[in-house]
Scaffold this motif. Structure first.
Motif, PDB file in Angstrom:
ATOM      1  N   TYR A   1       0.816  -1.214   0.000  1.00 48.76           N
ATOM      2  CA  TYR A   1       0.000   0.000   0.000  1.00 48.76           C
ATOM      3  C   TYR A   1       0.848   1.262   0.000  1.00 48.76           C
ATOM      4  O   TYR A   1       0.402   2.311  -0.442  1.00 48.76           O
ATOM      5  N   LEU A   2       2.070   1.174   0.486  1.00 47.34           N
ATOM      6  CA  LEU A   2       2.951   2.342   0.485  1.00 47.34           C
ATOM      7  C   LEU A   2       3.820   2.418  -0.769  1.00 47.34           C
ATOM      8  O   LEU A   2       4.057   3.509  -1.288  1.00 47.34           O
ATOM      9  N   LEU A   3       4.290   1.287  -1.246  1.00 44.54           N
ATOM     10  CA  LEU A   3       5.213   1.308  -2.377  1.00 44.54           C
ATOM     11  C   LEU A   3       4.538   1.732  -3.680  1.00 44.54           C
ATOM     12  O   LEU A   3       5.142   2.444  -4.483  1.00 44.54           O
ATOM     13  N   VAL A   4       3.314   1.318  -3.889  1.00 42.68           N
ATOM     14  CA  VAL A   4       2.625   1.682  -5.137  1.00 42.68           C
ATOM     15  C   VAL A   4       2.434   3.198  -5.241  1.00 42.68           C
ATOM     16  O   VAL A   4       2.802   3.795  -6.259  1.00 42.68           O
ATOM     17  N   PRO A   5       1.906   3.882  -4.210  1.00 47.33           N
ATOM     18  CA  PRO A   5       1.783   5.339  -4.329  1.00 47.33           C
ATOM     19  C   PRO A   5       3.134   6.052  -4.393  1.00 47.33           C
ATOM     20  O   PRO A   5       3.274   7.041  -5.108  1.00 47.33           O
ATOM     21  N   VAL A   6       4.143   5.529  -3.682  1.00 46.02           N
ATOM     22  CA  VAL A   6       5.465   6.163  -3.739  1.00 46.02           C
ATOM     23  C   VAL A   6       6.052   6.021  -5.145  1.00 46.02           C
ATOM     24  O   VAL A   6       6.624   6.977  -5.688  1.00 46.02           O
ATOM     25  N   PHE A   7       5.901   4.847  -5.762  1.00 46.90           N
ATOM     26  CA  PHE A   7       6.344   4.655  -7.139  1.00 46.90           C
ATOM     27  C   PHE A   7       5.579   5.588  -8.081  1.00 46.90           C
ATOM     28  O   PHE A   7       6.159   6.195  -8.986  1.00 46.90           O
ATOM     29  N   THR A   8       4.280   5.714  -7.847  1.00 47.99           N
ATOM     30  CA  THR A   8       3.454   6.601  -8.669  1.00 47.99           C
ATOM     31  C   THR A   8       3.907   8.056  -8.512  1.00 47.99           C
ATOM     32  O   THR A   8       3.965   8.799  -9.499  1.00 47.99           O
ATOM     33  N   LEU A   9       4.214   8.450  -7.286  1.00 44.60           N
ATOM     34  CA  LEU A   9       4.716   9.814  -7.052  1.00 44.60           C
ATOM     35  C   LEU A   9       5.987  10.068  -7.848  1.00 44.60           C
ATOM     36  O   LEU A   9       6.128  11.099  -8.508  1.00 44.60           O
ATOM     37  N   GLY A  10       6.914   9.125  -7.775  1.00 43.72           N
ATOM     38  CA  GLY A  10       8.165   9.283  -8.520  1.00 43.72           C
ATOM     39  C   GLY A  10       7.936   9.374 -10.018  1.00 43.72           C
ATOM     40  O   GLY A  10       8.547  10.192 -10.709  1.00 43.72           O
ATOM     41  N   THR A  11       7.041   8.542 -10.524  1.00 47.98           N
ATOM     42  CA  THR A  11       6.720   8.569 -11.947  1.00 47.98           C
ATOM     43  C   THR A  11       6.107   9.907 -12.352  1.00 47.98           C
ATOM     44  O   THR A  11       6.458  10.475 -13.390  1.00 47.98           O
ATOM     45  N   GLN A  12       5.196  10.418 -11.534  1.00 53.78           N
ATOM     46  CA  GLN A  12       4.546  11.691 -11.864  1.00 53.78           C
ATOM     47  C   GLN A  12       5.543  12.849 -11.829  1.00 53.78           C
ATOM     48  O   GLN A  12       5.501  13.730 -12.698  1.00 53.78           O
ATOM     49  N   VAL A  13       6.426  12.847 -10.844  1.00 60.69           N
ATOM     50  CA  VAL A  13       7.437  13.906 -10.779  1.00 60.69           C
ATOM     51  C   VAL A  13       8.339  13.844 -12.011  1.00 60.69           C
ATOM     52  O   VAL A  13       8.646  14.877 -12.622  1.00 60.69           O
ATOM     53  N   TRP A  14       8.758  12.625 -12.390  1.00 65.01           N
ATOM     54  CA  TRP A  14       9.598  12.481 -13.562  1.00 65.01           C
ATOM     55  C   TRP A  14       8.873  12.946 -14.821  1.00 65.01           C
ATOM     56  O   TRP A  14       9.457  13.620 -15.677  1.00 65.01           O
ATOM     57  N   LEU A  15       7.586  12.601 -14.964  1.00 64.66           N
ATOM     58  CA  LEU A  15       6.822  13.021 -16.143  1.00 64.66           C
ATOM     59  C   LEU A  15       6.646  14.536 -16.192  1.00 64.66           C
ATOM     60  O   LEU A  15       6.728  15.141 -17.270  1.00 64.66           O
ATOM     61  N   ILE A  16       6.399  15.159 -15.042  1.00 65.21           N
ATOM     62  CA  ILE A  16       6.301  16.629 -15.017  1.00 65.21           C
ATOM     63  C   ILE A  16       7.615  17.247 -15.469  1.00 65.21           C
ATOM     64  O   ILE A  16       7.629  18.172 -16.286  1.00 65.21           O
ATOM     65  N   TYR A  17       8.730  16.730 -14.968  1.00 69.91           N
ATOM     66  CA  TYR A  17      10.040  17.239 -15.380  1.00 69.91           C
ATOM     67  C   TYR A  17      10.251  17.054 -16.878  1.00 69.91           C
ATOM     68  O   TYR A  17      10.687  17.968 -17.573  1.00 69.91           O
ATOM     69  N   TRP A  18       9.924  15.873 -17.395  1.00 69.92           N
ATOM     70  CA  TRP A  18      10.105  15.585 -18.811  1.00 69.92           C
ATOM     71  C   TRP A  18       9.237  16.499 -19.674  1.00 69.92           C
ATOM     72  O   TRP A  18       9.702  17.040 -20.684  1.00 69.92           O
ATOM     73  N   ILE A  19       7.988  16.674 -19.287  1.00 76.32           N
ATOM     74  CA  ILE A  19       7.095  17.555 -20.053  1.00 76.32           C
ATOM     75  C   ILE A  19       7.615  18.979 -20.017  1.00 76.32           C
ATOM     76  O   ILE A  19       7.658  19.660 -21.046  1.00 76.32           O
ATOM     77  N   TYR A  20       8.019  19.430 -18.846  1.00 76.73           N
ATOM     78  CA  TYR A  20       8.488  20.813 -18.710  1.00 76.73           C
ATOM     79  C   TYR A  20       9.766  21.063 -19.523  1.00 76.73           C
ATOM     80  O   TYR A  20       9.916  22.127 -20.129  1.00 76.73           O
TER      81      TYR A  20
END
Length: 125
Positions: A12-31
């Motif tokens: 329950y903790l690892l899935v949202p933490v992985f999702t957070l990392g993915t979203q941060v990386w995608l925001i950086y990539w888009i920006y």
């Protein structure tokens, strides 16, 4: 206190933490690489709402105070609905169809987000 040795809690903790990392990386990539593409700003807004959602979920799981757990649960619900609404606008902008500008879609999105923002904190289970 949360037991980190429990595999269910870890999942329950690892899935949202992985999702957070993915979203941060995608925001950086888009920006950095896609900022001038269609719907890029809506993508960033959608992922930002997703970050709030996943952060609230992690805090809801980690905290022991029932009042804080409830507050972060409601923040997560509101952010989840906002993420879905931003996805509709993102898809509309990306495909250049503009269906989010149609009055029925627009008012449905406004009603959905508004009702959750108003009703979620006042819900007494």
């Amino acid at each position: 206190m949360v037991s980190f040795s429990d595999p269910v809690t870890l999942a329950y903790l690892l899935v949202p933490v992985f999702t957070l990392g993915t979203q941060v990386w995608l925001i950086y990539w888009i920006y950095t690489k896609q900022w001038n593409e269609p719907a890029s700003k809506w993508f960033v807004l959608m992922f930002s709402a997703g970050i709030v959602w996943m952060s609230a979920l992690v805090l809801h799981i980690l905290l022991d105070d029932p009042a804080l757990e409830t507050a972060f649960y409601f923040l997560g619900v509101i952010a989840a609905v906002a993420t879905a609404a931003f996805f509709v606008v993102t898809a509309s902008e990306y495909t250049n169809t503009g269906f989010h500008r149609h009055p029925v879609i627009k008012w449905t999105l406004v009603a959905l987000v508004s009702s959750v923002v108003v009703l979620a904190p006042t819900n007494q289970y």
